[in-house]
Design a protein around this motif. Structure first.
Motif, PDB file in Angstrom:
ATOM      1  N   UNK A 278     -60.099 -36.695 -59.532  1.00  0.00           N
ATOM      2  CA  UNK A 278     -59.009 -37.712 -58.931  1.00  0.00           C
ATOM      3  C   UNK A 278     -58.002 -38.043 -59.400  1.00  0.00           C
ATOM      4  N   UNK A 279     -57.072 -37.192 -60.001  1.00  0.00           N
ATOM      5  CA  UNK A 279     -56.323 -37.803 -61.171  1.00  0.00           C
ATOM      6  C   UNK A 279     -56.208 -38.696 -62.131  1.00  0.00           C
ATOM      7  N   UNK A 280     -57.903 -38.915 -62.405  1.00  0.00           N
ATOM      8  CA  UNK A 280     -57.658 -39.677 -63.431  1.00  0.00           C
ATOM      9  C   UNK A 280     -58.202 -39.214 -64.848  1.00  0.00           C
TER      10      UNK A 280
ATOM     11  N   UNK B 141     -69.656 -29.677 -58.146  1.00  0.00           N
ATOM     12  CA  UNK B 141     -69.699 -29.400 -59.621  1.00  0.00           C
ATOM     13  C   UNK B 141     -68.717 -28.780 -59.937  1.00  0.00           C
ATOM     14  N   UNK B 142     -68.365 -28.753 -60.933  1.00  0.00           N
ATOM     15  CA  UNK B 142     -67.560 -28.021 -61.807  1.00  0.00           C
ATOM     16  C   UNK B 142     -67.857 -27.895 -63.492  1.00  0.00           C
TER      17      UNK B 142
ATOM     18  N   UNK C  43     -55.595 -25.289 -65.162  1.00  0.00           N
ATOM     19  CA  UNK C  43     -56.148 -24.485 -63.401  1.00  0.00           C
ATOM     20  C   UNK C  43     -56.898 -25.642 -62.823  1.00  0.00           C
ATOM     21  N   UNK C  44     -56.687 -25.452 -61.526  1.00  0.00           N
ATOM     22  CA  UNK C  44     -56.683 -26.723 -60.322  1.00  0.00           C
ATOM     23  C   UNK C  44     -57.989 -26.058 -59.122  1.00  0.00           C
ATOM     24  N   UNK C  45     -59.303 -27.028 -58.440  1.00  0.00           N
ATOM     25  CA  UNK C  45     -59.811 -27.258 -58.421  1.00  0.00           C
ATOM     26  C   UNK C  45     -59.931 -27.968 -56.660  1.00  0.00           C
TER      27      UNK C  45
ATOM     28  N   UNK D  73     -60.732 -31.973 -56.261  1.00  0.00           N
ATOM     29  CA  UNK D  73     -59.556 -32.550 -56.910  1.00  0.00           C
ATOM     30  C   UNK D  73     -60.003 -32.427 -58.372  1.00  0.00           C
ATOM     31  N   UNK D  74     -59.907 -31.798 -58.805  1.00  0.00           N
ATOM     32  CA  UNK D  74     -60.629 -31.813 -59.968  1.00  0.00           C
ATOM     33  C   UNK D  74     -59.274 -30.739 -61.212  1.00  0.00           C
ATOM     34  N   UNK D  75     -58.867 -31.012 -62.413  1.00  0.00           N
ATOM     35  CA  UNK D  75     -58.071 -30.872 -63.283  1.00  0.00           C
ATOM     36  C   UNK D  75     -58.139 -30.016 -64.369  1.00  0.00           C
TER      37      UNK D  75
END
Length: 133
Positions: A47-49, A73-74, A108-110, A114-116
């Motif tokens: 979430x950008x944090x 989940x990731x 790598x972005x999901x 909102x996972x980076x």
């Protein structure tokens, strides 16, 4: 073809050559600003944090699962200087298909989660709340 070549003047050729040469300037500028010196660090953001940082050159093998809201989940995997989003339950699987990343500037972005995961070098600005592992 002959008529077309007759329409071109000397300045037209000069303009075309300059455009081709100038088209390589962004590539050169990017190559000069990206530094491969220092330790490579993988930054995990949700979430950008910023959540965590890993020195990927110092880790032989490591896996971690991030549980997000609503059953999302990731799973990330770090292995000898590279990192990847090994598994997630997003519908498009873009981050999983990105596979291993290992150079500063790669991400790598999901998007649905909102996972980076981003690779940076040692001098990158960090959030003091999260230590480097």
């Amino acid at each position: 073809m002959k008529k077309l070549l007759e329409q071109f003047k000397l300045y037209d050729y000069i303009i075309v050559i300059c455009c081709v040469v100038f088209s390589f300037f962004p590539l050169i500028a990017f190559a000069m600003t990206t530094s491969n010196e220092g330790d490579k660090i993988a930054i995990v953001k949700i979430n950008g944090e910023e959540v965590e940082r890993y020195r990927i050159d110092e880790i032989d093998h490591f896996e971690k699962t991030y549980q997000l809201e609503d059953g999302k989940y990731n799973v990330i995997e770090v292995e000898r200087g590279r990192v990847r989003n090994k598994e997630d339950n997003s519908p498009d699987q873009i981050a999983v298909r990105t596979s291993w990343i290992n150079k500063p500037g790669q991400i790598a972005i999901c998007i649905p989660h909102d996972f980076l995961i981003e690779i940076v070098t040692e001098g990158a600005k960090k959030d003091e709340n999260y230590p480097i592992y």
